[in-house]
Design a protein around this motif. Structure first.
Motif, short mmCIF file in Angstrom:
data_model
loop_
_atom_site.label_atom_id
_atom_site.label_comp_id
_atom_site.label_asym_id
_atom_site.label_seq_id
_atom_site.Cartn_x
_atom_site.Cartn_y
_atom_site.Cartn_z
N GLN A 44 9.42 6.65 1.23
CA GLN A 44 9.29 7.88 0.45
C GLN A 44 7.84 8.34 0.41
OE1 GLN A 44 11.88 9.71 -0.88
NE2 GLN A 44 10.26 11.22 -1.19
N GLU A 45 6.93 7.38 0.22
CA GLU A 45 5.51 7.72 0.19
C GLU A 45 5.06 8.29 1.53
OE1 GLU A 45 3.60 4.12 -0.95
OE2 GLU A 45 3.96 4.40 -3.10
N HIS B 75 7.03 9.80 3.63
CA HIS B 75 7.66 11.12 3.73
C HIS B 75 6.89 12.16 2.92
CE1 HIS B 75 10.53 14.29 2.43
NE2 HIS B 75 10.93 14.20 3.69
N ASP B 76 6.48 11.77 1.70
CA ASP B 76 5.71 12.68 0.84
C ASP B 76 4.37 13.03 1.47
OD1 ASP B 76 7.77 12.56 -0.96
OD2 ASP B 76 6.81 11.11 -2.29
N GLN C 188 11.83 1.30 0.72
CA GLN C 188 12.25 2.66 0.37
C GLN C 188 11.09 3.44 -0.26
OE1 GLN C 188 15.72 1.93 -2.08
NE2 GLN C 188 17.11 2.22 -0.34
N LYS C 189 10.33 2.73 -1.13
CA LYS C 189 9.18 3.37 -1.76
C LYS C 189 8.14 3.73 -0.70
CE LYS C 189 5.60 2.69 -5.27
NZ LYS C 189 5.00 1.73 -6.24
N ASN D 149 13.60 -2.07 -2.01
CA ASN D 149 12.98 -1.03 -2.83
C ASN D 149 11.55 -0.75 -2.37
OD1 ASN D 149 15.31 -0.85 -4.34
ND2 ASN D 149 14.57 -2.17 -5.98
N THR E 18 5.00 15.39 4.27
CA THR E 18 5.31 16.72 3.75
C THR E 18 4.04 17.43 3.31
OG1 THR E 18 7.49 15.97 3.00
CG2 THR E 18 6.62 18.00 2.02
#
Length: 340
Positions: free
Chosen positions: A154-155, A157-158, A150-151, A147, A161
């Motif tokens: 994601q962070e 990726h964010d 993954q977090k 997790n 972006t």
């Protein structure tokens, strides 16, 4: 006698070749085994080889020892029941029956470290057969760590972006004035034009030019001229009232304002307000032939929803009106007659 000696020599050679090739085969097999063991030992996640009948652990990698806090010898003397408190003998038998049919499994459970602490893991199990005997092999992934990864992913990726959005926005901004640039104008103007036809509303363009700007640059210098352009751009932008009103730097000292769903009188009123906003700045311009401070000229082109004028023509009409405003003495606006 010679023939016999030759036969013995040939036989000896054949035996030597047999053992040589056998040695090479064993060497290659050992080399592959060493590579496999190296790969398993350097895997990031714990790896277990388990006897499906007794649940005895007979091989683990370094990650398993590190995660559970055991030495290799300690861990390979235990069974699955010692490290997984959720597994009973009955559950183990059912799991192996399922594994034989499905060949793979994936489930959540808990593992217990040597110090007695529990942590949640996701187990990916497989079964393989070797010389008529079945073996279980399983990877265990720490869910908390998973997790976390993954977090973090994601962070990342964010953040990427957001950075891409920022770069995209920068690509749409004029480097000097920090208002939208010509590229963005082309996109937003085409969008507003489509909207005005689809929604049956009017559309107006105001083309704005700074009067006698070349003489300003020649007298005060280009650095001072850049400061003026920044001040004018920001003032024009602040004067616009509605969120749908849009301004962009068209090039040099020219700006374009796009007004969707505004009346002809509303477009004229906005042009007057923009002219006044720039004059109110009272930016000194000693070489101006009009007034002793910076002024602007504006060309207005207005289109009703049922007009057949194209977006290229509307822009051309605004430019033509601006030219007429310059001819008539500057410091004012002209409404393009072709659009009325």
């Amino acid at each position: 006698m010679v023939i016999f000696s030759l036969l013995l020599a040939a036989l000896a050679l054949l035996v030597a070749l047999f053992y040589f090739f056998r040695y090479q085969k064993i060497k290659n097999q050992l080399s592959k085994l060493f590579v496999m063991e190296y790969a398993m030992n350097h895997a990031q996640n714990p790896l277990y080889f388990v006897d499906p009948k007794s649940a005895a652990i007979f091989y683990v990698n370094k990650a398993a020892c590190k995660t559970l806090g055991y030495t290799y010898e300690e861990l390979t003397s235990l069974t699955i029941f010692n490290i997984d408190p959720n597994v009973t003998h009955e559950a183990w038998l059912k799991h192996n029956e399922h594994l034989k049919m499905a060949q793979t499994s994936d489930f959540l459970t808990q593992h217990k470290r040597k110090d007695g602490t529990l942590f949640e893991v996701e187990v990916f199990g497989n079964v393989f057969e070797y010389e008529g005997k079945f073996f279980n092999i399983a990877f265990a992934v720490d869910v908390t760590q998973k997790n976390h990864y993954q977090k973090a992913l994601q962070e990342s990726h964010d953040a990427l972006t957001l950075r891409n959005q920022e770069l995209e926005e920068l690509a749409m901004l004029d480097a000097l004035t920090k208002i939208p640039n010509r590229r963005f104008l082309d996109e937003i103007y085409a969008k507003r034009f489509d909207e005005h036809r689809r929604e049956d509303v009017s559309l107006a363009l105001l083309m704005i030019d700074v009067d006698d700007f070349k003489t300003y640059n020649d007298f005060y210098g280009h650095a001072k001229g850049d400061e003026v352009l920044i001040q004018i751009a920001q003032t024009l932008q602040k004067t616009l009232k509605r969120p749908t009103d849009f301004i962009a730097r068209y090039g040099g000292e020219e700006f374009v304002v796009v007004l969707k769903e505004t009346s002809l009188s509303g477009a004229v009123t906005m042009a007057s307000e923009l002219l006044y906003a720039i004059k109110f700045l009272q930016i000194p311009h000693e070489k101006s032939k009009i007034l002793p401070y910076i002024t602007t000229s504006i060309g207005i082109a207005w289109k009703d929803f049922d007009s057949q004028i194209t977006q290229e023509e509307l822009l051309s009409f605004a430019d033509r009106a601006l030219y007429k405003a310059k001819e008539r003495g500057k410091n004012g606006y002209v409404l393009c007659e072709e659009v009325v």
